[in-house]
Design a protein around this motif. Structure first.
Motif, PDB file in Angstrom:
ATOM      1  N   THR A  46      -7.005 -68.722  92.404  1.00  0.00           N
ATOM      2  CA  THR A  46      -6.654 -70.199  91.618  1.00  0.00           C
ATOM      3  C   THR A  46      -6.049 -69.881  89.975  1.00  0.00           C
ATOM      4  N   VAL A  47      -6.625 -69.304  89.456  1.00  0.00           N
ATOM      5  CA  VAL A  47      -6.352 -69.015  87.981  1.00  0.00           C
ATOM      6  C   VAL A  47      -5.041 -68.513  87.616  1.00  0.00           C
ATOM      7  N   LEU A  48      -4.532 -67.206  88.388  1.00  0.00           N
ATOM      8  CA  LEU A  48      -3.303 -66.669  88.361  1.00  0.00           C
ATOM      9  C   LEU A  48      -2.179 -67.586  88.770  1.00  0.00           C
ATOM     10  N   SER A  49      -2.387 -68.387  90.229  1.00  0.00           N
ATOM     11  CA  SER A  49      -1.342 -69.192  90.470  1.00  0.00           C
ATOM     12  C   SER A  49      -1.320 -70.510  89.741  1.00  0.00           C
ATOM     13  N   GLY A  50      -2.266 -70.914  89.026  1.00  0.00           N
ATOM     14  CA  GLY A  50      -2.109 -72.015  88.046  1.00  0.00           C
ATOM     15  C   GLY A  50      -1.469 -71.914  87.008  1.00  0.00           C
ATOM     16  N   ILE A  51      -1.702 -70.573  86.544  1.00  0.00           N
ATOM     17  CA  ILE A  51      -1.077 -70.266  85.214  1.00  0.00           C
ATOM     18  C   ILE A  51       0.770 -70.132  85.552  1.00  0.00           C
ATOM     19  N   LEU A  52       1.073 -69.735  86.768  1.00  0.00           N
ATOM     20  CA  LEU A  52       2.170 -69.469  86.965  1.00  0.00           C
ATOM     21  C   LEU A  52       2.679 -71.081  87.211  1.00  0.00           C
ATOM     22  N   GLY A  53       2.147 -71.965  87.872  1.00  0.00           N
ATOM     23  CA  GLY A  53       2.398 -73.249  88.054  1.00  0.00           C
ATOM     24  C   GLY A  53       2.834 -74.106  86.764  1.00  0.00           C
ATOM     25  N   VAL A  54       2.003 -73.612  85.600  1.00  0.00           N
ATOM     26  CA  VAL A  54       2.043 -74.411  84.464  1.00  0.00           C
ATOM     27  C   VAL A  54       3.332 -73.895  83.752  1.00  0.00           C
ATOM     28  N   ILE A  55       3.638 -72.530  83.906  1.00  0.00           N
ATOM     29  CA  ILE A  55       4.707 -71.805  83.155  1.00  0.00           C
ATOM     30  C   ILE A  55       6.084 -72.555  83.795  1.00  0.00           C
ATOM     31  N   MET A  56       6.124 -72.550  85.334  1.00  0.00           N
ATOM     32  CA  MET A  56       7.194 -73.156  85.936  1.00  0.00           C
ATOM     33  C   MET A  56       7.469 -74.557  85.462  1.00  0.00           C
ATOM     34  N   TYR A  59       6.681 -76.101  82.921  1.00  0.00           N
ATOM     35  CA  TYR A  59       6.923 -76.080  81.377  1.00  0.00           C
ATOM     36  C   TYR A  59       8.677 -75.915  81.290  1.00  0.00           C
ATOM     37  N   ARG A  60       9.005 -74.799  82.285  1.00  0.00           N
ATOM     38  CA  ARG A  60      10.474 -74.520  82.026  1.00  0.00           C
ATOM     39  C   ARG A  60      11.190 -75.309  82.866  1.00  0.00           C
ATOM     40  N   GLY A  61      10.857 -76.511  83.429  1.00  0.00           N
ATOM     41  CA  GLY A  61      11.765 -77.336  83.864  1.00  0.00           C
ATOM     42  C   GLY A  61      11.838 -77.370  85.676  1.00  0.00           C
ATOM     43  N   TYR A  62      10.848 -76.831  86.245  1.00  0.00           N
ATOM     44  CA  TYR A  62      11.323 -76.369  87.616  1.00  0.00           C
ATOM     45  C   TYR A  62      10.719 -77.551  88.546  1.00  0.00           C
ATOM     46  N   GLY A  63       9.928 -78.588  87.797  1.00  0.00           N
ATOM     47  CA  GLY A  63       9.823 -79.808  88.751  1.00  0.00           C
ATOM     48  C   GLY A  63       8.815 -79.459  90.042  1.00  0.00           C
ATOM     49  N   VAL A  64       9.331 -79.823  91.081  1.00  0.00           N
ATOM     50  CA  VAL A  64       8.892 -79.703  92.297  1.00  0.00           C
ATOM     51  C   VAL A  64       8.558 -78.196  92.775  1.00  0.00           C
ATOM     52  N   TRP A  65       9.467 -77.384  92.378  1.00  0.00           N
ATOM     53  CA  TRP A  65       9.398 -75.955  92.722  1.00  0.00           C
ATOM     54  C   TRP A  65       8.115 -75.163  92.082  1.00  0.00           C
ATOM     55  N   ALA A  66       7.695 -75.767  90.936  1.00  0.00           N
ATOM     56  CA  ALA A  66       6.745 -75.282  90.101  1.00  0.00           C
ATOM     57  C   ALA A  66       5.438 -75.422  91.074  1.00  0.00           C
ATOM     58  N   ILE A  91       5.405 -75.919  94.271  1.00  0.00           N
ATOM     59  CA  ILE A  91       5.301 -75.102  95.736  1.00  0.00           C
ATOM     60  C   ILE A  91       5.164 -73.747  95.265  1.00  0.00           C
ATOM     61  N   TYR A  92       5.569 -73.093  94.558  1.00  0.00           N
ATOM     62  CA  TYR A  92       5.162 -71.674  94.027  1.00  0.00           C
ATOM     63  C   TYR A  92       3.881 -71.547  93.648  1.00  0.00           C
ATOM     64  N   GLN A  93       3.299 -72.434  92.898  1.00  0.00           N
ATOM     65  CA  GLN A  93       1.601 -72.360  92.856  1.00  0.00           C
ATOM     66  C   GLN A  93       1.109 -72.173  93.741  1.00  0.00           C
ATOM     67  N   LEU A  94       1.561 -73.114  95.079  1.00  0.00           N
ATOM     68  CA  LEU A  94       0.723 -73.212  96.255  1.00  0.00           C
ATOM     69  C   LEU A  94       1.155 -71.734  96.943  1.00  0.00           C
ATOM     70  N   LEU A  95       2.137 -71.309  97.027  1.00  0.00           N
ATOM     71  CA  LEU A  95       2.804 -70.011  97.830  1.00  0.00           C
ATOM     72  C   LEU A  95       1.564 -68.766  97.199  1.00  0.00           C
TER      73      LEU A  95
END
Length: 469
Positions: A149-159, A161-168, A170-174
């Motif tokens: 949860t922690v590691l995927s959540g951090i990735l989601g925030v970073i993505m 913030y960088r403007g990935y929108g829906v992809w942020a 989806i990649y958090q989920l994966l």
């Protein structure tokens, strides 16, 4: 009982921590991503969530109910889960362009094809998780869930913030699914083999068939309602609905998840001791009744300043949605507890029956409410949640000695105390304009009054028992 206490400590600690992390990271992402983008993810998740039910098919619960770790059972369950996940992934991959055309949303097909990979990863988690639950090794499950949860959540925030929108999202989920797959399997030390045994499958299927029907019915209707809102109303409405559900479900999902993780295997092992079973069931209901009502009343009274502080001005339309959902869920969790009791006693047929009634009422109410608009749908959903407790206990009345009447007699004072304390906190905080002060004053006053009322209830109960004695 020591295993139960350890399990509750580890599982509740994990759930509270992961929910807090998800809540904080979700707020950060929500301040970057629009309700429209959340609505798009909501449409994608409609199809994935329905498929997830069939991937599990109740086979994991059947392993826990049997309370043994027969190799034929575990290997058969794994092979079945994997085959079903492959079938659904291929189906969604092929169907995604037609789904995109139906919703008229560019890029939806690609989003769905990538996000659906989570089905394959999750099929590798079901058996090892069930094994750890049977062994009551809740520490291993908790550590894996916290890390993923922690590691995927951090990735989601970073993505995000960088403007990935829906992809942020989806990649958090994966990422969470992949990490969970590796960590759970490492902790379990169980190696899958591609072996399928017909006799084993028949034995497991006798128990899991009702669970599959129950969960698939629930998921299809709930996700179907999200499908209807997204299509009949707007993705914006779906974004508000989804966010309202997420916020209002936090207390219920946390506590219900703890109980289903710990109490189901524990109660399954207590089936032969009626007194211990009854006492465990009753204590669980009472503890929930002390905790859940004040949490939901608290969310109702502070929702406006809370949403403003956490999500910002663009999400203020979610405030009435959240308030209505919270009122509907005050006793909803108690129904989930009774469902777990039915599962542990082997009455999956009764669990299916009560769920069919609940889903029929929810579907009927929401379909009737559609013509009056979005807020009517929200109210209908809350009414359906509130009635769930009464439907579940009515269906279980001939099986359980701890009846609805006995439960309500145990818990009604806690509910009234929570409402009274919340009302006082709201009135005394109303004059403050600063949102932070509003939350602080309302919560502090409500908590103090509620604790005082709890001590009063305890004295009254002690006095009545003394008089009777």
């Amino acid at each position: 009982m020591s295993n139960i206490k350890k399990g509750i400590i580890w599982t509740s600690g994990e759930k509270l921590f992961t929910q807090l992390v998800q809540f904080i990271l979700g707020i950060i992402i929500a301040r970057i991503i629009s309700p429209q983008e959340y609505g798009v993810l909501g449409i994608v998740m409609v199809f994935i969530n329905v498929a997830e039910v069939f991937v599990d098919s109740g086979m994991g619960s059947a392993l826990i109910y049997r309370n043994n770790l027969d190799k034929k059972d575990t290997q058969t369950t794994f092979c079945f889960n994997l085959m079903v996940s492959l079938v659904f992934y291929i189906f969604l991959f092929v169907a995604s362009p037609f789904i995109e055309e139906f919703f008229k949303l560019n890029g939806l097909a690609v989003f769905l094809r990538v996000a659906s990979l989570v089905l394959l990863f999750n099929s590798f988690v079901i058996v090892p998780t069930s094994i750890l639950k049977v062994k009551q090794n809740f520490k291993a499950i908790s550590l894996a869930n916290i890390t993923s949860t922690v590691l995927s959540g951090i990735l989601g925030v970073i993505m995000a913030y960088r403007g990935y929108g829906v992809w942020a999202l989806i990649y958090q989920l994966l990422t969470r699914s992949i990490l969970s797959m590796f960590l759970i399997n490492i902790q379990c030390r169980w190696l899958p083999h591609f072996s399928f045994y017909k006799d084993s499958f028949k034995g497991l299927w006798k128990y899991s068939a009702n669970l599959l029907t129950l969960h698939s019915l629930t998921r299809i209707i709930e996700e179907g309602l999200a499908f209807i809102i997204g299509k009949s109303l707007t993705p914006y409405n779906l974004g508000l609905f989804t966010r309202g559900v997420q916020f209002s479900s936090l207390p219920n999902s946390t506590i219900s998840s703890v109980l289903s993780t710990v109490m189901f295997p524990a109660l399954s092992s207590y089936r032969q001791d009626e007194k211990l079973f009854y006492n465990t069931y009753r204590k669980t209901i009472i503890v929930q009744s002390i905790l859940i009502p004040p949490i939901y009343i608290g969310l109702v009274i502070v929702s406006e300043p809370l949403i403003y502080l956490l999500l910002g001005e663009k999400w203020m339309d979610v405030v009435p949605v959240l308030q209505i959902f919270c009122l509907g869920k005050i006793i909803f969790t108690l129904a989930n507890t009774t469902e777990n009791v039915l599962y542990s006693l082997g009455y999956s047929n009764i669990a299916l029956k009560q769920q069919m009634y609940k889903m029929f009422i929810k579907l009927l109410l929401i379909l009737l409410a559609l013509k009056w608009g979005f807020m009517a749908v929200v109210i209908a959903n809350a009414v359906a949640d509130f009635t769930a407790y009464f439907i579940t206990n009515y269906c279980a009345r001939k099986i359980l000695s701890y009846t609805m009447y006995k439960q309500l007699n145990d818990i009604y004072l806690f509910i009234f105390s929570a409402i009274l304390a919340g009302g006082c906190g709201y009135l005394l905080s109303y004059s403050f304009s600063n949102p932070f002060l509003k939350i602080l004053i309302a919560m502090v006053i409500s908590i103090l009054i509620y604790i005082g009322l709890l001590f009063t209830i305890k004295r009254l109960q002690y006095t009545s028992l003394k008089i009777i004695g």
